[in-house]
Design an enzyme around this catalytic site. Structure first.
Site, PDB file in Angstrom:
ATOM      1  N   ILE A 175       0.858  -1.193   0.000  1.00 43.08           N
ATOM      2  CA  ILE A 175       0.000   0.000   0.000  1.00 43.08           C
ATOM      3  C   ILE A 175       0.892   1.241   0.000  1.00 43.08           C
ATOM      4  O   ILE A 175       2.077   1.150   0.325  1.00 43.08           O
ATOM      5  CB  ILE A 175      -0.942   0.073   1.230  1.00 43.08           C
ATOM      6  CG1 ILE A 175      -0.120   0.095   2.535  1.00 43.08           C
ATOM      7  CG2 ILE A 175      -1.957  -1.058   1.225  1.00 43.08           C
ATOM      8  CD1 ILE A 175      -0.927   0.465   3.766  1.00 43.08           C
ATOM      9  N   VAL A 273       6.168   2.926  -0.325  1.00 43.72           N
ATOM     10  CA  VAL A 273       5.412   1.680  -0.403  1.00 43.72           C
ATOM     11  C   VAL A 273       5.627   0.809   0.837  1.00 43.72           C
ATOM     12  O   VAL A 273       6.750   0.438   1.159  1.00 43.72           O
ATOM     13  CB  VAL A 273       5.807   0.869  -1.656  1.00 43.72           C
ATOM     14  CG1 VAL A 273       4.819  -0.265  -1.858  1.00 43.72           C
ATOM     15  CG2 VAL A 273       5.881   1.751  -2.879  1.00 43.72           C
ATOM     16  N   SER A 274       4.535   0.486   1.505  1.00 40.59           N
ATOM     17  CA  SER A 274       4.594  -0.292   2.741  1.00 40.59           C
ATOM     18  C   SER A 274       3.986  -1.677   2.531  1.00 40.59           C
ATOM     19  O   SER A 274       3.027  -1.835   1.779  1.00 40.59           O
ATOM     20  CB  SER A 274       3.806   0.444   3.831  1.00 40.59           C
ATOM     21  OG  SER A 274       3.589  -0.405   4.941  1.00 40.59           O
ATOM     22  N   PRO A 275       4.525  -2.696   3.232  1.00 40.89           N
ATOM     23  CA  PRO A 275       3.923  -4.028   3.176  1.00 40.89           C
ATOM     24  C   PRO A 275       2.838  -4.203   4.251  1.00 40.89           C
ATOM     25  O   PRO A 275       2.210  -5.257   4.314  1.00 40.89           O
ATOM     26  CB  PRO A 275       5.113  -4.936   3.503  1.00 40.89           C
ATOM     27  CG  PRO A 275       5.901  -4.138   4.486  1.00 40.89           C
ATOM     28  CD  PRO A 275       5.742  -2.685   4.076  1.00 40.89           C
ATOM     29  N   ASP A 386       5.457   2.951   9.267  1.00 42.64           N
ATOM     30  CA  ASP A 386       6.108   1.648   9.425  1.00 42.64           C
ATOM     31  C   ASP A 386       7.012   1.639  10.661  1.00 42.64           C
ATOM     32  O   ASP A 386       7.387   0.585  11.153  1.00 42.64           O
ATOM     33  CB  ASP A 386       6.967   1.318   8.191  1.00 42.64           C
ATOM     34  CG  ASP A 386       6.122   0.972   6.971  1.00 42.64           C
ATOM     35  OD1 ASP A 386       4.951   0.592   7.145  1.00 42.64           O
ATOM     36  OD2 ASP A 386       6.650   1.085   5.851  1.00 42.64           O
TER      37      ASP A 386
END
Ligand code: NAG
Ligand code: NAG
Length: 696
Positions: A175, A273-275, A386
């Site tokens: 995301i 962009v993060s997981p 994050d």
């Protein structure tokens, strides 16, 4: 060569039957680069107390040598936060001693996966080494020698090979962690894309030309390896590292890190962009945070993103498994296209603050813009969802405050010209002006492009955001068009060669989220890159000589290091090193975690490259077979001192059994080295008693 090979395909239908066709040659290699797993702060979250306490997954370097008609390129992806120029230079010096200039500044791409759970202190630039109390020689040497080893293995394994390109969409893995900044990009531009992050995985697959035997694979997908969060104290290669281990296990069987097949999941334009796909929520209320500042009632520290799993281990496993499954599908779905054509690689050092470029404003007018001396904005200190920062900073901060400005000015006050250059970024740290005790952030960066027929790889010196990456792909494609040629795919190889933080679009920069505040050469950092990458690609296509640019400064003789060495280890009066002081249960049901505790030495005494701090062994009639090492997902090696200053320490070994664990008799071994009080480092080993794994 492009012509001769496609001619053979078109007219003869059989590859390698034309006498004059020479295929690519490819070699792959893997080696252990694990740093000190204890007492060194991890690189990534800048959290001082996030010091290593053991190991979950080893760090590896994965090397790919590609040769075409005497032209070579070397692509290496390493399980590490990022790359420093000194690391790359030292690896090249070691290679030069063996091979002359076969591998050089021009053709060597060194890319970090960007894991945030590996020991730091390897970068030299002071700002990046601050959290680890300066330079850590042991981390640096582990990386340099392991990277070199993986390259030697790749060099020695070269065979005639075919290369294939494939790509496909992968959802539920990433995301955007600064969606409010993404929305600052022009609407027409955003409308060209379905998502606010890239969902495409791009794969290069390598097969032997003789028998189509699989050699290796590189997969690029844009996602931060931050599934493991800033409370993790076990060294880990995170989601992408575990995806590599899964693919290699699928291809090789056996234990991790041993080859011969090598599978890399390399970094790309992962800047925003993060997981953590459940998204950011307030720890106190469970509600979503403020979208612009990522705060809950004004506080950034409690706005944290997580998911998709119950905890960070499960999230890592789920993201890794999704990456691996997609890569496996691309490997086998038959949609790949062969890569054909000549290989060209070019590299240039660029002094960013000295650059100018033209920016086309939205009203169509062309504005001359410039690079700034490096500086960090206020929102940098806020961290991200994050891993939030330590103090009371927030993202999207557009004005400084008096206290921090006073402190900043004591270190290095920005001039009005510097403030104007970075506007609207309020400067928190004027790093470009600090030279004590040596450079804090680089001014000279690496710009590099590789062309493999109609596939281009742009290796970038930092973290491009989603839209920055898309614009860079267009700029490289434009260079092809300018030469009357078309490009099939442009790949962005992230975090390559040197680390210069983030690169947002000039529009995203205006909001000053974390990524904008960490875009260190000012609002037009990207505008400059678009120009230099396009020019470099153009020169490569025209076979023009490339200006190597100015050499970055070398300050390796000035480094400061404050991490204390291991003085000595002690086993206590009645115990010996390796003695098991807590035995596992005699009978263990499948699905349970087996736990054993041993008297240990400091794991910094020997990094056990290519070896292991532990083995899980299964009894098979007459032998004990090793079924897992410290790099297997199912095992954890946890190390702690008996008390803060004590020379006594213990190793806790955990082994998670599961439905796939074979029933039978097992034991666990701990292997290590201790530093004797009167000198020397000595090996020791210890075993548990045998125990049974039984059915539930
Ligand atoms: C990290 O993950 C753990 C679960 O594994 C969770 O309890 C913790 O709140 C998370 N912390 C941060 C700072 O993200
Ligand atoms: C176009 O936009 C730029 C930047 O926003 C501005 O500086 C310039 O004056 C504008 N030009 C015209 C003709 O409106």
């Amino acid at each position: 060569m492009a012509f001769s090979r496609s001619c053979s395909l078109l007219f003869l239908g059989i590859f390698c039957t034309c006498g004059f066709v020479d295929p690519y040659r490819v070699g792959v290699g893997i080696a252990d680069v694990t740093g000190p797993v204890a007492e060194v702060t991890f690189m990534g979250y800048a959290k001082l107390e996030q010091k290593g306490m053991g190991l979950h997954l080893r760090q590896y370097s994965r090397a790919f040598v590609i040769e075409d008609n005497g032209n070579r390129m070397l692509f290496v992806s390493v399980d590490v936060g990022m790359i420093g120029p000194a690391m790359r230079k030292e690896v090249l010096e070691r290679l030069n001693r063996k091979f002359g200039t076969l591998y050089n500044e021009q053709n060597f791409i060194l890319s970090g996966t960007h894991t945030h759970s590996a020991p730091g202190g390897f970068l030299m630039h002071l700002l990046f080494d601050l959290p680890s109390l300066g330079f850590v020689k042991q981390t640096f040497t582990a990386l340099v020698s392991g990277i070199t080893q993986s390259i030697l293995r790749a060099h020695n394994s070269m065979v005639e090979a075919r290369i294939f390109l494939n790509s496909g969409e992968l959802l539920n893995v990433n995301i955007n962690r600064s969606p409010a900044a993404y929305l600052f990009n022009p609407e027409e531009e955003r409308n060209e894309y379905k998502y606010d992050v890239d969902k495409e995985m791009t794969q290069l697959k390598f097969l032997s030309a003789y028998n189509n035997e699989p050699l290796g694979v590189i997969n690029w997908f844009a996602v931060h390896p931050t599934s493991m969060n800033n409370t993790n104290r076990l060294v880990s290669s995170d989601n992408v590292g575990y995806a590599s281990i899964l693919f290699e296990e699928y291809a090789n069987g056996g234990l991790p890190g041993k080859g011969p097949f090598v599978a890399s999941f390399a970094s790309s334009n992962l800047g925003d962009v993060s997981p953590n796909i459940k998204g950011p929520h307030c720890l106190n209320s469970g509600l979503p945070c403020n979208d612009v500042s990522s705060t809950c009632d004004g506080e950034a520290k409690i706005c944290i993103a997580s998911g998709p799993g119950r905890d960070m281990f499960e999230s890592t496993r789920l993201i890794a498994t999704r990456l691996f499954e997609k890569a496996k599908e691309l490997w086998g779905n038959g949609n790949e296209q062969e890569v054909l054509g000549p290989l060209r690689v070019g590299h240039q050092f660029v002094d960013m603050p000295k650059q100018t470029a033209h920016y086309i404003a939205r009203n169509g007018s062309s504005i001359k813009v410039r690079g700034c001396l490096p500086a960090m904005g206020y929102s940098f200190a806020a961290g991200t969802t994050d891993g939030p920062g330590e103090f009371d900073f927030k993202q999207a901060t557009l004005t400084g405050n008096r206290m921090w400005n006073t402190l900043r000015d004591l270190i290095a006050a920005p001039t009005s010209d510097e403030k104007e250059c970075h506007y609207p970024k309020p400067i928190l740290l004027n790093t470009g002006k600090i030279s004590f005790p040596y450079e804090w952030q680089p001014k000279i960066v690496s710009v590099q492009v590789a062309l493999l027929g109609d596939v281009a790889i742009g290796a970038v010196p930092g973290e491009f955001t989603t839209m920055s990456g898309r614009r860079l792909r267009k700029a490289i494609a434009a260079a092809y068009q300018q030469n009357g040629r078309s490009v099939r795919k442009v790949i962005i190889a992230g975090l390559s060669n040197v680390y210069s933080d983030y690169i947002t679009t000039p529009e995203e920069y205006q909001l000053q989220r974390y990524e904008g505040a960490s875009t260190i050469y000012g609002p037009h950092t990207l505008t400059i890159y678009l120009k230099v990458y396009r020019e470099l690609t153009n020169s490569l296509l025209l076979d023009r000589k490339i200006d190597p640019g100015p050499n970055p400064p070398d300050f390796s003789n000035k480094l400061i290091s404050l991490v204390p060495p291991v003085i000595f280890d002690c086993s206590g009066f009645t115990n010996r090193f390796g003695e098991c002081i807590q035995q596992p249960h005699k009978r263990v049901k499948r699905g349970e975690v087996v736990k054993a505790i041993f008297i240990s030495g400091n794991p910094r005494n020997n990094l056990m490259h290519g070896k292991t701090f532990l083995t899980v062994e299964k009894f098979n009639k007459e032998n004990w077979d090793v079924v897992a090492t410290d790099s297997n997902w199912e095992t954890k090696f946890i190390w702690m001192k008996s008390s803060k200053l004590s020379p006594n320490s213990e190793a806790i070994i955990e082994w998670e059994t599961g439905s796939k664990t074979e029933l039978g008799t097992y034991r666990i071994r701990h292997i290590g080295f201790y530093r004797y009080i009167f000198g020397g480092i000595h090996p020791y080993e210890g075993l548990t008693e045998a125990f049974e794994v039984v059915d539930n």
